[in-house]
Design a protein around this motif. Structure first.
Motif, PDB file in Angstrom:
ATOM      1  N   ARG A 141       0.799  -1.231   0.000  1.00  0.00           N
ATOM      2  CA  ARG A 141       0.000   0.000   0.000  1.00  0.00           C
ATOM      3  C   ARG A 141       0.826   1.272   0.000  1.00  0.00           C
ATOM      4  NH1 ARG A 141      -4.445   0.191  -2.391  1.00  0.00           N
ATOM      5  NH2 ARG A 141      -5.518  -1.788  -2.242  1.00  0.00           N
ATOM      6  N   LYS A 142       2.158   1.133  -0.072  1.00  0.00           N
ATOM      7  CA  LYS A 142       2.996   2.333  -0.036  1.00  0.00           C
ATOM      8  C   LYS A 142       3.798   2.414  -1.329  1.00  0.00           C
ATOM      9  CE  LYS A 142       3.756   2.175   4.974  1.00  0.00           C
ATOM     10  NZ  LYS A 142       3.179   3.458   5.406  1.00  0.00           N
ATOM     11  N   ARG A 153      -2.972  11.715   1.413  1.00  0.00           N
ATOM     12  CA  ARG A 153      -2.009  10.632   1.621  1.00  0.00           C
ATOM     13  C   ARG A 153      -0.771  10.810   0.759  1.00  0.00           C
ATOM     14  NH1 ARG A 153      -5.377   5.092   2.101  1.00  0.00           N
ATOM     15  NH2 ARG A 153      -3.252   4.255   2.374  1.00  0.00           N
ATOM     16  N   LEU A 182      -3.159   7.528  -5.580  1.00  0.00           N
ATOM     17  CA  LEU A 182      -4.001   8.154  -4.552  1.00  0.00           C
ATOM     18  C   LEU A 182      -5.455   7.722  -4.716  1.00  0.00           C
ATOM     19  CD1 LEU A 182      -2.614  11.829  -4.501  1.00  0.00           C
ATOM     20  CD2 LEU A 182      -2.279  10.067  -2.726  1.00  0.00           C
ATOM     21  N   THR A 238       2.808  12.768   0.282  1.00  0.00           N
ATOM     22  CA  THR A 238       3.856  13.551   0.945  1.00  0.00           C
ATOM     23  C   THR A 238       4.967  13.833  -0.056  1.00  0.00           C
ATOM     24  OG1 THR A 238       3.562  11.897   2.670  1.00  0.00           O
ATOM     25  CG2 THR A 238       5.172  13.667   3.094  1.00  0.00           C
ATOM     26  N   ASP A 264      -0.728   5.049  -0.132  1.00  0.00           N
ATOM     27  CA  ASP A 264       0.087   6.156   0.377  1.00  0.00           C
ATOM     28  C   ASP A 264       1.141   6.457  -0.664  1.00  0.00           C
ATOM     29  OD1 ASP A 264      -0.862   6.628   3.060  1.00  0.00           O
ATOM     30  OD2 ASP A 264      -0.072   4.628   3.548  1.00  0.00           O
TER      31      ASP A 264
END
Lengths: 314, 314
Positions: free
Chosen positions: A9-10, A71, A28, A73, A33
């Motif tokens: 999920r990252k 989510r 997204l 960055t 994330d």
């Protein structure tokens, strides 16, 4: 097929041009994330604008329940971007040395089980993985613009890529709501870009030779073959153009045209072997469905498509 | 532009294969009288079946108030077929000698002000008109399958064709609810087939070299570029892929790829002149609309298209 031990999920997105931003929006929208890195001044602001411009569309396609623009960055180094990522998507400019260096850098800081994917439009993964310490983690995952809408992604491994990496890449792009296609043989331009590039170069020749304007080339596609290609590719299209006998009749009728100067691209010899391969391919793809049946379905689609597209033609 | 003295409403269709039958359905649906001729046994029965299979679609597109399947007559000679026709549409197999002979035969019996149109996929009109007594009446009018649905028709004159013939052909195809495109310079394959043929030959190479199956080639188109090409051609597509700077940025980024072996087709030299021509073409086609604006419109279309096409993918 080896699965991820837990749902990946990252993701990290390295390079936020048109393609990188496209990936950010897709991930997204599908509940990932995302950590992004781009050394260009103002990259974050630009990405935010582009997300805003595109979010309506992905919302209409349907958001993952956990989809959230927050989510995302932005960080200030590759190291920081990739360290926790399950998938790292590289989208820097199409220069071999630059890509090799960035991929080697990513590799230094990525998790042992991460997938390192390059969005390259046509460079071979074997070349891209040359400078990496862990080349087995590298695949090409080549998307199509707009990445947040078009479902195709070509997955290509290099000589050092493991099957496990390919399998995991396949899974993660499926989670991102795509239609991954694994390309077994490594070749410059893969499959989709070879087809597009042939058409593109022919288009440039037509403009260069003063035969057509860019606008005429575009019309020649949108009002004709382009309408068909949204639903079926060149092989099934010609299978239907062959009437009841399908591709077999088509090759008899238009096979000889391969000798004519209808493009600047030389055709392969239409051997019996190639003929049978093409005919069998189309027949097996058509399966139980007769040409008449496929035609009715295509017509139903085309009627609705033309009603839709009329308002969107330039 | 010289106009018809009265609305041309009678057409003859010579040769009733896939393309000939497609023309018959389009003309009937648009309120024309159609006289057909084909020497093949059972041609009439086959045409009737094909009309039945396709009529639903043209009905949904919208019939002309005077459209009537009964306005089709089959006759037993070219002479009888063409004698009262305003437009004669020739669709015999793609062999030069055969086409020349049939066109000369049509010419013997056609009205002085009739348009004689060949549906050839790529043969030059100057060659087709060689054996005709009235070559000035001949144009190529090249349609796309399914002819009763796809709007594009390429109109190409030969050396002996008059401007009046081209103008009248343009008008009659507009009456048949098409988007005619006049091609000024005669060239084998015209424009649309040159583009399609380049893609088709590359596809055959991929299959021949064992890189991809016919089904994979089709997927590489339908799930990617094919979705875009229904709405915009290759030039506008790349204009949008270039971000805010459009085609100018695109050529900088992907110009060098023209040197790479991404297709078997050699690219033209990307001279400054060709660059400017392509950039100006796209910018003038885009007009006042910014790339962001074009993107929003494209996205709106793609979202609706993908919702539609999902049920129709094979």
């Amino acid at each position: 097929m080896t699965a991820w031990t837990q749902s990946p999920r990252k993701v990290a997105v390295i390079g936020t041009g048109v393609i990188g931003n496209g990936w950010i929006i897709r991930f997204l929208a599908n509940g990932f994330d995302v950590v992004a890195y781009d050394p260009v001044e103002g990259a974050k602001t630009r990405t935010t604008q582009i997300i805003n411009n595109a979010w309506d569309s992905v919302e209409q396609v349907g958001l993952h329940p956990e989809a959230d623009q927050n989510r995302l960055t932005f960080v200030s180094s590759i190291k920081e971007a990739v360290k926790e990522a399950d998938l790292i998507q590289e989208n820097v400019p199409e220069r071999i040395e630059l890509k090799q260096q960035v991929l080697a850098d990513i590799d230094q800081h990525a998790k042992q089980d991460a997938i390192i994917a390059s969005s390259t439009s046509g460079l071979k993964p074997t070349i891209l993985q040359e400078k990496m310490d862990n080349p087995e983690q590298l695949v090409v995952a080549h998307p199509f613009n707009p990445v947040y809408l078009l479902p195709l992604v070509e997955i290509v491994g290099g000589e050092a890529t493991t099957q496990n990496t390919i399998n995991k890449a396949y899974q993660i792009y499926e989670l991102a709501n795509m239609k991954p296609m694994i390309i077994e043989k490594e070749i410059e331009g893969f499959i989709a870009d070879r087809l597009m590039e042939a058409l593109w170069r022919e288009a440039l020749h037509l403009v260069n030779d003063g035969i057509a304007t860019t606008e005429e080339v575009d019309k020649a596609i949108t009002y004709g073959a382009g309408l068909r290609w949204a639903q079926m590719g060149p092989f099934m299209t010609f299978h239907l153009a062959g009437g009841e006998q399908g591709m077999r009749h088509m090759l008899e009728q238009f096979g000889p045209a391969l000798k004519l100067p209808w493009t600047k691209l030389e055709a392969p010899e239409l051997t019996d072997e190639l003929k049978e391969c093409v005919i069998n391919g189309c027949e097996s793809h058509a399966g139980e469905r007769s040409v008449a049946e496929l035609e009715r379905k295509r017509n139903e689609f085309l009627v609705k498509l033309m009603d839709l597209v009329e308002d969107y033609w330039p």
